[in-house]
Design an enzyme around this catalytic site. Structure first.
Site, mmCIF file in Angstrom:
data_model
loop_
_atom_site.group_PDB
_atom_site.id
_atom_site.type_symbol
_atom_site.label_atom_id
_atom_site.label_comp_id
_atom_site.label_asym_id
_atom_site.label_seq_id
_atom_site.Cartn_x
_atom_site.Cartn_y
_atom_site.Cartn_z
ATOM 1 N N SER A 28 0.865 -1.190 0.000
ATOM 2 C CA SER A 28 0.000 0.000 0.000
ATOM 3 C C SER A 28 0.893 1.229 0.000
ATOM 4 O O SER A 28 2.065 1.140 0.361
ATOM 5 C CB SER A 28 -0.863 0.027 1.260
ATOM 6 O OG SER A 28 -0.060 0.334 2.382
ATOM 7 N N ASP A 29 0.362 2.367 -0.370
ATOM 8 C CA ASP A 29 1.113 3.601 -0.112
ATOM 9 C C ASP A 29 0.909 3.958 1.360
ATOM 10 O O ASP A 29 0.073 3.383 2.060
ATOM 11 C CB ASP A 29 0.690 4.745 -1.061
ATOM 12 C CG ASP A 29 1.760 5.853 -1.105
ATOM 13 O OD1 ASP A 29 2.718 5.797 -0.309
ATOM 14 O OD2 ASP A 29 1.631 6.784 -1.935
ATOM 15 N N TYR A 30 1.681 4.914 1.788
ATOM 16 C CA TYR A 30 1.760 5.331 3.185
ATOM 17 C C TYR A 30 0.367 5.541 3.809
ATOM 18 O O TYR A 30 -0.361 6.455 3.405
ATOM 19 C CB TYR A 30 2.525 6.647 3.198
ATOM 20 C CG TYR A 30 3.111 7.098 4.490
ATOM 21 C CD1 TYR A 30 4.464 6.911 4.757
ATOM 22 C CD2 TYR A 30 2.342 7.743 5.432
ATOM 23 C CE1 TYR A 30 5.024 7.360 5.931
ATOM 24 C CE2 TYR A 30 2.893 8.194 6.612
ATOM 25 C CZ TYR A 30 4.232 7.997 6.859
ATOM 26 O OH TYR A 30 4.786 8.448 8.028
#
Ligand code: BGC
Length: 742
Positions: free
Chosen positions: A261-263
């Site tokens: 996932s992104d942050y």
């Protein structure tokens, strides 16, 4: 480790250990080796989970990574090595131009070398995975992250994506290179209005035709990881988009690497209103295909309860863990958890002379000469010519841009240092600040103490301006180095106004009044709107954030040691009101100037031009390359009969020149309206003064295929035109017929 042993390892792991492999925290969670205090409480994860987390974000450098690895493996029940991932976007210690500048080089071969060098530096420092390349197609310069992308063209971006992945992973079979994590899947670059973290809405045909090819190219080049996007696409967040992650990425493209996932984007599914709570978000992300949760409490706290309440099947977790273990195994971590990282290896590779040389070359190739009135450039080296190098970037070392987190400003060659090597009569005056806008800085969280670092007092500014003007007055030529602040582009750097800051424009007006030739060098992470300064200067060099060797590269171009060859990979708008603007837009029913309707009722604005200030592919060199009209060898292009288009170039100038010959296609009739033109190939050729060279493009029928809204490729008979020329505005073309069985 052989695959059977790896399986046995997986089977012997506890649930908590398995969940651990699927979570990633950043360095401060480990507080080096003492994890008894720190932000794990803020995120609401236990100390135990931090000790089991399988990967870490942005801890880099041999000393720090080795120390953390030692601690981690000693306390881990199965002594599984930790995976170190980092944002290594356009260089590590040696910093290259920002990727938008890299795109302007049109030189995938050199880009591959630069990224291989980056991988070697990063590996010496203990990084295993880079969160790059970022290949989100970009059409709206308001978005700050255009800096991270190679640009607006699907074909060019795909070539760059492949080159970057090949570079990073150059010899993984022999444990040389690091794994590449492509991002941000998908279409983050299309966020509405260019506003950061917004959603994107898009027809499937556009998605497949324009936005997906670069990610696909990266997958074909063997990228080991993919990162989801923080944004939504057609109402579905990238982090929980089963169609994108399963149907397209895994099933259609055969990607079997790790998806991260992104942050915090799993947790943000709740904020989006796509999941009702953290547990629901965890379920949706994992079942959509996200293996690793970056920096959110979701997987750490919610996967076990999801198993207990029967909503999730453990095989889903096992599949994700298996992919992470496989990546660790491919990287050889079970044999050498440091992968050769050491301070000695760093000393041997970081910023070595050969790496600096590649940086200087890539930086030179990224520079785009946009105007050169009366051949004011090149300047004459070591002559009597008095040069005043002025403006806020004249001697600053802040040439690295927003994402060069491993670079050191102190390693940067400034403009003043670069130009001093060529000019025997140089004066330098910075005059004003980059931006004198306290409110903007405060809006980004700057304190008063920080403000005083970036904005000088009015009195100091007045004195500095006077001093600079005096120097400019005494010079024969003024080089004005202007641009936007590092903080004005990159992530969360969306802007509504793209002009040079007011104080810089003010200074330019005063410089202009001196009646000397003025050369403008623009430092920026995006295409700025230069309309209101273009007539006030004699020459413009677009220099992006040019990296560690920036000052040398720019000086090489200013003084003709390198004949500029960069070509824009993103359109420069004439006005913010045109955005988004891109060359390969669909044909309109009422084209301006051609439609049978009166001028009012055509595809135009009534108050601003429709044409950009500088087009995609544009860029000048010293001297001019002439093209003959293109010729083609066949009148029909068929699946069994390619077409060969030929032009001959002639360098009538006095310097060697590198020309990027661009080949564009237009299909006249199709079941999906086709772009007015789209790039299908390009070639960089170098010509000595007086030399001629023939350049040939072989075009296959399949290059004319396009996607429909069903996501399937179509190949349809139609008249077509193949344009060959210097940039996307070229009119020179050949006409032929595409004939296929339908
Ligand atoms: C960015 C990513 C980056 C990640 C880790 C996020 O905010 O969107 O591009 O890789 O942070 O630093």
């Amino acid at each position: 480790m052989d695959e059977r042993a790896l399986r046995t390892l997986l089977e012997s792991m506890s649930l908590a250990e398995k969940v651990g492999q699927l979570i990633q925290f950043s360095g401060e969670f480990y507080g080096a080796t003492d994890i008894s205090v720190g932000p794990q409480h803020k995120l609401g994860v236990t100390k135990e989970m931090v000790g089991l987390s399988g990967s870490v974000l942005n801890v880099a450098g041999a000393k720090a990574t080795r120390k953390l690895q030692d601690w981690y493996m000693a306390q881990h029940p199965h002594h599984i090595p930790l995976l170190f991932m980092s944002d290594i976007i356009y260089g590590y210690r040696t910093v290259y131009p920002v990727p938008l500048g890299i795109g302007a080089s049109w030189d995938p071969e050199l880009v591959e070398t630069a990224y291989a060098n980056t991988a070697d530096e990063a590996q010496a420092g203990g990084s295993h995975v880079s969160f790059a390349p970022m290949v989100d197609l970009v059409r709206d310069a308001r978005w700050g992250r255009v800096l991270e992308s190679p640009g607006e063209d699907p074909f060019l971006n795909t070539q760059m994506a492949k080159a970057m992945v090949r570079g990073f992973q150059h010899d993984l079979a022999h444990q040389r290179g690091i794994a590449s994590c492509v991002k941000h899947f998908a279409a983050y670059g299309a966020v509405e209005g260019g506003r950061e973290y917004n959603g994107a809405q898009m027809a499937p045909a556009t998605l497949f035709q324009d936005y997906l090819p670069a990610y696909k190219g990266a997958v074909e080049a063997g990228a080991k990881m993919m990162m989801t996007s923080l944004s939504t696409l057609n109402g579905v967040p990238g982090t929980a988009d089963t169609w994108l992650l399963q149907t397209i990425l895994r099933e259609r493209w055969g990607f079997d690497g790790v998806i991260i996932s992104d942050y915090a984007s799993i947790y943000e599914l709740v904020q989006h209103g796509f999941a009702k709570d953290a547990q629901d978000a965890s379920f949706k992300a994992l079942t959509a295909g996200v293996d690793i949760d970056m920096k959110s409490p979701c997987y750490a706290n919610e996967l076990a309860p999801l198993l207990e309440n029967g909503r999730l099947d453990e095989t889903k977790i096992d599949q994700a863990v298996w992919r992470v273990l496989q990546l660790k195994n491919t990287l050889g971590l079970f044999e050498d958890p440091y992968r050769g990282a050491s301070e000695a290896a760093e000393a041997a590779t970081l910023l070595s002379a050969d790496k600096r040389q590649v940086a200087r070359q890539l930086s030179r190739e990224s520079l785009v000469l946009l105007k050169n009135y009366n051949q004011v450039l090149p300047l004459t080296p070591h002559s009597d010519q008095k040069v005043a190098l002025v403006g806020p970037y004249a001697a600053r070392d802040s040439l690295l841009g927003m994402w060069a987190v491993h670079g050191h400003k102190a390693d940067t060659v400034t403009l003043a240092q670069g130009v001093a090597q060529y000019s025997d009569h140089l004066s330098v005056g910075q005059a004003t600040d980059i931006v004198r806008d306290a409110e903007m800085f405060k809006g980004m969280g700057a304190t008063d103490a920080m403000l005083s670092q970036v904005i000088q007092s009015d009195a100091a500014e007045e004195a500095a301006v006077a001093d600079t003007l005096a120097k400019a007055q005494a010079a024969d030529v003024i080089v004005f180095v202007a641009g936007e602040h590092t903080l004005q582009s990159g992530e969360a750097g969306s802007r509504g106004h793209l002009r040079l800051p007011d104080n810089q424009r003010q200074l330019l007006k005063q410089l202009r009044q001196l009646g000397k030739p003025v050369v403008l060098v623009v430092i920026s992470g995006r295409p700025l709107v230069l309309t209101d300064v273009v007539d006030d200067v004699d020459a413009i060099v677009q220099a992006w954030f040019p990296g560690s060797e920036g000052g040398n590269a720019i000086a090489d171009v200013l003084f003709g040691a390198y004949n500029p060859s960069g070509r824009l990979s993103m359109t420069f708008p004439a006005d913010e009101g045109q955005l988004p603007i891109y060359y390969n837009h669909p044909s309109t029913g009422r084209p301006e100037g051609v439609s049978q309707h009166s001028s009012r009722f055509t595809a135009r604005y009534i108050d601003i031009p429709s044409e950009p200030l500088f087009a995609f592919g544009a860029g000048l060199s010293y001297g001019k390359v002439d093209y003959t009209a293109p010729v083609v060898d066949v009148s029909e292009l068929r699946p069994d009969q390619p077409a060969t288009v030929t032009v001959t170039l002639h360098n009538g100038g006095e310097l060697p020149v590198t020309e990027t010959v661009q080949c564009y296609l237009h299909q006249a009739v199709a079941s999906i309206v086709q772009p007015v033109k789209r790039l299908v190939d390009f070639k960089r050729v170098t010509l000595e003064p007086g030399a001629s060279q023939t350049v040939t493009f072989t075009i296959q029928a399949e290059q004319c295929a396009f996607y429909g809204n069903d996501g399937q490729l179509r190949l349809e008979s139609s008249p077509i035109q193949l344009y060959v020329g210097h940039d996307s505005t070229t009119k020179a073309h050949v006409a032929l017929t595409l004939k296929v069985k339908e």
